[in-house]
Write a protein that holds these residues in place. Structure first.
Motif, PDB file in Angstrom:
ATOM      1  N   GLU A  87       0.806  -1.263   0.175  1.00  0.00           N
ATOM      2  CA  GLU A  87      -0.203   0.167  -0.037  1.00  0.00           C
ATOM      3  C   GLU A  87       1.319   1.025   0.126  1.00  0.00           C
ATOM      4  N   ASN A 132      -5.383   1.261   2.975  1.00  0.00           N
ATOM      5  CA  ASN A 132      -6.283   1.331   4.257  1.00  0.00           C
ATOM      6  C   ASN A 132      -5.981   2.293   5.613  1.00  0.00           C
ATOM      7  N   GLY A 134      -3.581   4.102   8.100  1.00  0.00           N
ATOM      8  CA  GLY A 134      -2.495   4.020   8.801  1.00  0.00           C
ATOM      9  C   GLY A 134      -0.458   3.695   7.551  1.00  0.00           C
ATOM     10  N   LEU A 135      -0.379   2.169   8.186  1.00  0.00           N
ATOM     11  CA  LEU A 135       0.299   1.686   7.332  1.00  0.00           C
ATOM     12  C   LEU A 135       1.061   1.896   5.858  1.00  0.00           C
ATOM     13  N   LEU A 138       1.635   6.156   6.144  1.00  0.00           N
ATOM     14  CA  LEU A 138       3.884   5.672   6.890  1.00  0.00           C
ATOM     15  C   LEU A 138       4.465   5.830   5.430  1.00  0.00           C
ATOM     16  N   ASN A 286      -9.566  -4.542   4.034  1.00  0.00           N
ATOM     17  CA  ASN A 286      -9.083  -4.979   5.097  1.00  0.00           C
ATOM     18  C   ASN A 286      -7.775  -4.403   5.906  1.00  0.00           C
ATOM     19  N   ASP A 287      -7.874  -4.053   7.278  1.00  0.00           N
ATOM     20  CA  ASP A 287      -7.179  -3.182   7.440  1.00  0.00           C
ATOM     21  C   ASP A 287      -6.814  -3.965   8.590  1.00  0.00           C
ATOM     22  N   GLU A 288      -7.628  -4.898   9.201  1.00  0.00           N
ATOM     23  CA  GLU A 288      -6.374  -6.784   9.633  1.00  0.00           C
ATOM     24  C   GLU A 288      -6.022  -7.546   8.954  1.00  0.00           C
ATOM     25  N   ARG A 296      -5.499 -13.060  -2.964  1.00  0.00           N
ATOM     26  CA  ARG A 296      -4.802 -11.639  -2.105  1.00  0.00           C
ATOM     27  C   ARG A 296      -3.064 -12.136  -2.263  1.00  0.00           C
ATOM     28  N   HIS A 337       3.247  -8.296   4.557  1.00  0.00           N
ATOM     29  CA  HIS A 337       1.893  -8.632   3.313  1.00  0.00           C
ATOM     30  C   HIS A 337       3.434  -8.749   1.591  1.00  0.00           C
ATOM     31  N   LYS A 570      -9.836   0.527  18.908  1.00  0.00           N
ATOM     32  CA  LYS A 570      -9.840   2.218  18.397  1.00  0.00           C
ATOM     33  C   LYS A 570     -10.490   2.832  19.359  1.00  0.00           C
ATOM     34  N   GLU A 668      -2.738  -0.192  20.074  1.00  0.00           N
ATOM     35  CA  GLU A 668      -2.642   0.759  19.020  1.00  0.00           C
ATOM     36  C   GLU A 668      -0.574  -0.006  18.603  1.00  0.00           C
ATOM     37  N   ALA A 669      -0.295  -0.369  17.446  1.00  0.00           N
ATOM     38  CA  ALA A 669       1.550   0.112  16.843  1.00  0.00           C
ATOM     39  C   ALA A 669       1.582   1.076  17.140  1.00  0.00           C
ATOM     40  N   SER A 670       1.437   2.335  16.410  1.00  0.00           N
ATOM     41  CA  SER A 670       2.235   3.408  17.388  1.00  0.00           C
ATOM     42  C   SER A 670       0.548   4.512  16.934  1.00  0.00           C
ATOM     43  N   GLY A 671       0.237   5.038  16.094  1.00  0.00           N
ATOM     44  CA  GLY A 671      -0.439   6.221  15.274  1.00  0.00           C
ATOM     45  C   GLY A 671       0.161   6.506  15.003  1.00  0.00           C
TER      46      GLY A 671
HETATM   47  O1  NBX Z   1       0.565   0.994  11.080  1.00  0.00           O
HETATM   48  C1  NBX Z   1      -1.064   0.873  11.302  1.00  0.00           C
HETATM   49  C2  NBX Z   1      -0.785   0.853  12.916  1.00  0.00           C
HETATM   50  O2  NBX Z   1      -2.292   0.210  13.403  1.00  0.00           O
HETATM   51  C3  NBX Z   1      -1.030   1.906  13.563  1.00  0.00           C
HETATM   52  O3  NBX Z   1      -0.760   2.321  14.924  1.00  0.00           O
HETATM   53  C4  NBX Z   1       0.461   1.990  12.444  1.00  0.00           C
HETATM   54  O4  NBX Z   1       0.953   3.840  13.334  1.00  0.00           O
HETATM   55  C5  NBX Z   1      -0.110   2.398  11.099  1.00  0.00           C
HETATM   56  C6  NBX Z   1       1.580   2.264  10.313  1.00  0.00           C
HETATM   57  O5  NBX Z   1       3.254   2.238  11.313  1.00  0.00           O
HETATM   58  N1  NBX Z   1      -1.666  -0.936  10.829  1.00  0.00           N
HETATM   59  C7  NBX Z   1      -1.859  -0.682   9.349  1.00  0.00           C
HETATM   60  O6  NBX Z   1      -2.599   0.302   9.456  1.00  0.00           O
HETATM   61  N2  NBX Z   1      -3.028  -1.893   9.258  1.00  0.00           N
HETATM   62  C8  NBX Z   1      -2.768  -1.649   8.019  1.00  0.00           C
HETATM   63  O7  NBX Z   1      -3.313  -1.581   7.055  1.00  0.00           O
HETATM   64  C9  NBX Z   1      -3.607  -3.197   6.853  1.00  0.00           C
HETATM   65  C10 NBX Z   1      -3.820  -3.318   5.963  1.00  0.00           C
HETATM   66  C11 NBX Z   1      -3.907  -4.917   4.883  1.00  0.00           C
HETATM   67  C12 NBX Z   1      -3.385  -6.229   6.245  1.00  0.00           C
HETATM   68  C13 NBX Z   1      -3.340  -5.709   7.542  1.00  0.00           C
HETATM   69  C14 NBX Z   1      -3.301  -4.400   7.868  1.00  0.00           C
HETATM   70  N3  NBX Z   1      -3.928  -6.895   5.525  1.00  0.00           N
END
Ligand code: NBX
Length: 838
Positions: A87, A132, A134-135, A138, A286-288, A296, A337, A570, A668-671
């Protein structure tokens, strides 16, 4: 604009002259492009044509830097950082490129003089929402900082045809629409078909002993997909660097001899070709975790294989032997990923380039580094073995081989500890078998990092504990950061002007310099300017809210904001409980002195995440009741701003007074939103979680509203047996709030609608809302008391911003460079067109 006058102005000088960075040259290229690229004249041109004409005018200026940068890197044989990420949430390019070129004001002036509305023009750009949350964002901040720090780098990812869905709110519910961001074309990318690569999928392997005694493996795939790169230049801030974001698009391979695979089945073969183009069709929302979706895994492998093949092509172009791969490239894995890269580089080196296994393994481990972004155990990626074998039969064999050698080492280190061997294995064999991608990433990398101090500690003590015990030196922390160019200079021009007028412009590249604002917090005059700016930003946001939500909000009320993906961990619903508590208080005491507050929410729920969607419905349901109740007399407003995105974030962060960072401690890893708010002068109400802890550390406890359980307290409560229903019974206010939701007060009397949410809280409450409720409400009370002391609040706001230097992504990138990548800066000298041709 007059067509005749515009036509007469077309200019025929060479590009190098036309690409000058001044207003008149910009006007000139704008008109040239309107005619020659868009093929339009003013009487026919749409807003989109004007936007594209300006975008192409800017692109001409980028290309000169891009070519110069490529030439410089090639000549120097520079070490390069490859940032592999599924991403990249870039946000709109035009404004950012103008800022980085240093011609934002000139462009605005040029457009104004041509009778065009510059802001309207900027608003035409459809943002590439290829992430999605934060990741992905970043990754975007990191490539911005790498370009600004003049570090040779390539961002590698997927050119999704459809990015993150567009969210609208209908009857209080989230409704998703596809994001057709490429509809009107994308002026920022260049297709590079000459660098297309082929990717194999499926099929089986053949093992053969050669006559010389060596063993060779042949992978006979069932499908081939062609990966075509699309390059986007990534400018540094006011330097000559333009690095590359290279996104791969899947296409049916031209030369695929499908006769061999589909004897006589022409129709079937064509269908299969078309389906291969699905690979880069859509971003998974999906962000988890994404449980076991074959497509995928194919996406992940597709972009990883394309990218590694591309790096090998670059090495071969520079006549570098592949034994030196890790010297030429430092490859960062943005979460798991792209972790399949570990097996893919082994396959490329061993199977295709005949490197001995041990040598290839050394090269591989020295190449990769892995960043983890989650503490949620259910979010750690694992693939069912049968599915993995179906898609990547050769990689499964390679992973088995890596695992066998790795577990031998583990057994030598810990004789007899079979439980540890099972925990460390790349294959989860506790039930149905899975490939553990985080384990593959750990074993194949020389460096592993978390994204905030607490997160890294929890990785070491918990999530990746066995790996930490094995290789403590691989672990380090790299606290996240965000780019001040987009999140201050572009998003908050008013504040930028005040800051630069006060302390000069150095802070934009050296954010620590914001410290110089600290003494100004004591100046009443400066504080008054500071407030005027916040007020203007709030007025602008209020207009957006009026348009999108049809709710009038008062710019003089406190803007209390929570924007991020919607998730139980969250805890947007904790904020909702507090709003209901306030509402009840107002109903009980109509004359209560309460400073007016506007609660602003935004964020997308994964389309299949029912509880998250119900949380949105709860928030909008509360808004429907509260916003209309005359007894509240405009003291409370609740809005859900649809379609939170980079573009909307740029309007929201600068207008916030209070930043809600209220995740359960340890989740929350960081935010990173927390950092954007802080820079723009919002105060934080937050838990001891992620980077909140470090924000509080730099701003000081007095300038941060802390509440809630700490991580050890959460663990202890969990261990002793948490019974949320007891907390409900013991707190009358909480009871009243929950009963009201349960009884249908916010669902027009429907007592079944929020049942799943209420029951989950009463009987499970996995994220400890009830345990933190009292502490949160009391903390919000302190926030309210502080707010009414306007001068004090402003002082705190200034100090928050002044102390946000640590959270520039420039600092993050310096940390990565120093400890992991060891990639020196390579300043770029600008070539003229003449040089390039020579
Ligand atoms: O990554 C986020 C964390 O939740 C935040 O705490 C952190 O600040 C940020 C940057 O390090 N994780 C995140 O955004 N994950 C995803 O978007 C994600 C997307 C697809 C997936 C799993 C996670 N399959």
């Amino acid at each position: 604009m007059d067509t005749r006058a515009a036509a007469a102005a077309v200019d025929h000088r060479p590009l190098s002259e036309r690409a000058a960075l001044n207003k008149e040259a910009l006007k000139q290229s704008f008109l040239d492009n309107l005619f020659h690229t868009q093929g339009k004249f003013p009487a026919l041109a749409s807003k989109s044509d004007y936007y594209l004409a300006l975008a192409y005018a800017v692109r001409e200026r980028l290309l000169q830097r891009w070519i110069s940068t490529a030439a410089e890197y090639m000549q120097k044989g520079a070490r390069t950082v490859s940032y592999l990420s599924a991403e990249f949430l870039m946000g709109p390019h035009l404004g950012n490129n103008l800022i980085n070129l240093g011609i934002y004001d000139e462009a605005k002036q040029a457009m104004t003089e041509l009778g065009l509305n510059f802001d309207e023009l900027l608003a035409q750009e459809e943002e590439p929402g290829l992430g999605n949350g934060g990741l992905g964002r970043l990754a975007a901040c990191f490539i911005d900082s790498m370009a600004t720090l003049e570090i040779p780098s390539l961002g590698y990812g997927i050119r999704y045809e459809f990015g993150i869905f567009h969210q609208s709110i209908v009857d209080g519910w989230q409704v998703e629409k596809t994001d057709k961001w490429l509809r009107y074309g994308n002026p920022w990318e260049l297709q590079r078909p000459e660098w297309a690569v082929q990717v194999k999928l499926g099929g089986y392997t053949e093992h053969r002993s050669e006559e010389d005694g060596t063993l060779t493996v042949r992978w006979i795939p069932s499908r081939l997909v062609s990966g075509v790169p699309y390059d986007t230049p990534i400018l540094g801030y006011r330097n000559n660097t333009a690095n590359t974001l290279r996104l791969w698009s899947a296409q049916a391979p031209e030369s695929f001899d499908f006769e061999v695979f589909n004897r006589g089945d022409y129709y079937g073969a064509v269908m299969q070709k078309m389906s291969s183009e699905n690979l880069s069709k859509v971003l998974y929302p999906n962000d988890e975790h994404e449980g076991g979706k074959e497509l995928r895994l194919e996406q992940q492998y597709f972009f990883v294989s394309c990218s590694l093949q591309d790096m090998i092509r670059i090495m071969q172009g520079q006549r570098l032997p592949l034994e030196h791969f890790h010297e030429k490239f430092a490859v960062q894995l943005n979460d798991t990923h792209p972790a399949i890269a570990v097996a893919e580089l082994m396959r490329l080196l061993v199977d295709e380039h005949k490197m001995p296994w041990n040598r290839a393994w050394q090269v591989t481990c020295k190449t990769f580094a892995y960043t983890n972004h989650t503490l949620m155990p259910e979010a750690l990626e694992r693939w069912p073995l049968p599915l993995f074998k179906k898609v990547l039969p050769r990689h499964l064999e390679i992973i088995f081989e890596i695992n066998a050698r790795f577990l031998d080492e583990v057994r030598r280190r810990y004789p007899g500890d079979s439980a540890r061997v099972a925990r460390l294995s790349l294959i989860d064999e506790s039930g149905p078998r899975y490939v553990r991608m985080a384990h593959l990433a750990c074993v194949g990398s020389h460096a592993i990092n978390g994204v905030a101090e607490l997160h890294t500690e929890l990785l070491k003590s918990d999530v990746l504990r066995d790996f930490y015990e094995l290789w403590p030196n691989k672990f380090s922390n790299k606290t996240n950061g965000v780019t001040p160019r987009r999140w201050m200079v572009l998003a908050n021009p008013r504040l930028t002007r005040l800051v630069s007028d006060s302390i000069g412009e150095d802070w934009i590249k050296h954010l620590d310099q914001l410290q110089k604002l600290e003494p100004l917090a004591e100046s009443a005059d400066f504080r008054s300017h500071w407030r005027e700016i916040k007020r203007a930003n709030k007025r602008a946001l209020a207009e957006v809210i009026a348009r999108r939500c049809n709710v009038a909000v008062d710019p003089d009320s406190m803007f209390d904001v929570q924007v991020k993906r919607i998730h139980e961990y969250k805890r947007q619903h904790l904020a909702a409980l507090h709003i209901i508590a306030l509402y009840l208080q107002l109903k009980a005491q109509p004359n209560l002195e309460l400073a007016p507050r506007t609660f602003i929410f935004g964020g997308k729920a994964a389309p299949g995440y029912r509880m998250a969607k119900l949380m949105i419905k709860l928030i909008t349901g509360i808004g429907d009741v509260v916003n209309r109740d005359p007894m509240v007399r405009d003291r409370l407003k609740v809005v859900f701003l649809p379609n939170f995105s980079v573009t909307n974030g740029q309007r929201i962060y600068p207008a916030a007074d209070l930043s809600e960072q209220i995740s359960t401690a340890g989740k929350e890893a960081s935010g990173t939103g927390n950092m954007k708010f802080q820079m723009n002068g919002a105060l934080t109400i937050g838990t001891m979680d992620g980077a909140n802890i470090e924000i509080r550390e730099v701003v000081g406890a007095d300038n941060f509203f802390l509440f809630g359980l700490t991580t050890p307290q959460v663990y202890a409560l969990q261990a002793q047996g948490y019974r949320p229903h007891d907390w409900y019974e013991q707190d009358p206010q909480l009871r009243e709030v929950i009963d009201m939701i349960r009884d249908g007060y916010f669902s027009r009397g429907d007592a079944s609608l929020f049942r799943p949410l209420v029951d989950s809280l009463l009987w499970h409450d996995p994220y400890f809302l009830f345990a933190d409720f009292r502490s949160y409400v009391e903390c919000q009370q302190r926030v309210g008391e502080t707010w009414v002391d306007t001068e004090r609040w402003t002082r705190m706001s200034i100090l928050n911003s002044a102390r946000s230097g640590k959270f520039s992504s420039d600092r993050s990138i310096r940390d990565y460079t120093k400890d992991i990548w060891h990639a020196p800066s390579v300043p770029v000298e600008l070539l003229t067109e003449h040089h390039v041709r020579a």
